[in-house]
Design a protein around this motif. Sequence first.
Motif: not given
Length: 289
Positions: A201-209, A89-97, A172-181
């Motif tokens: 992060f805790f109220r928007v990004i995490l629930p949606l990912s 998750y941290p790696v995918a979050y870093f990449l999505s940013g 990493i890949l499914p989490i990254f795709l979820s963050l990208e959407r």
Amino acid sequence: MTTKPIGGDRIWRGIVLLAVYGLPLFFILLPLCGFLVYSLFWVEGTELHHDLTLMNYRRFFGDEIYVPVLRQTVILCLEVAAICIGFGYPVAYFLSGLKGRKKYALLMLLLVPLLMSYIIKMYAIRSILGGNGFLNRALIALGIIDQPLTFFVFNLNAVLLTLSVLLLPFAILPIFLSLERIPKNLLEASADLGGSNRQTFFRVILPLSLPGVVSAASFVFVLAIGDFLTPQLVGGQNGFTFGRIIYSQFGTAFNWPFGAALSVILAALVMVAIVTGAWFGGGKAAVRR
């Protein structure tokens, strides 16, 4: 003005339907049904009997070995999934940013190990964690230990670590795709309403990912629980898993009906994991939205 022949459309539609439904039926459903039927046979000595019986399933539930090994394997695979999510998750979050081509270039670098041979990767990990491996030599050279550690070699810890390293890109890949959407305007709206980065992060990004997290966890779990090669090469005598039992039944024990019964049980467990992951990752998330 030209029109396509109606017969040609029907033929093309039939080919498409055959590819969509026929290929999965032939290559997935029929082999599973074959395993199910074969699991109802039984072996006496070296002779295969085709009388239908539930003897193999009674043996699985009645023997004191198989159920504990399956439970231990499930726990191991859940730990692998948790480790992959924790690091992925941290790696995918870093990449999505990231922005621009750098994002996808780094993502491709993370996915390059998937193109390498599975056995080569396992032997590389063994060369690092083994008694004379790089890790032990480095720790001895630094004076941290006096003799090689055996904590990460030929036991369940070695299987846990090896599977986590090998399956990390699949998390990493499914989490990254979820963050990208996640729509960027939601993040901007959170900032406009005075939300801090932590609150966003805790109220928007995490629930949606979370759908991506659940998909990654179920994906890693399914791949880990069906793996028998990794425990075979890095587990040793103390790293026995359910996949190795199935492998031994088709190999040294030559009891294919019992191996088929164990495979059916494992397939049923995998289906439960997939349906559970789809429900938590898809249906339940849709209900929340």
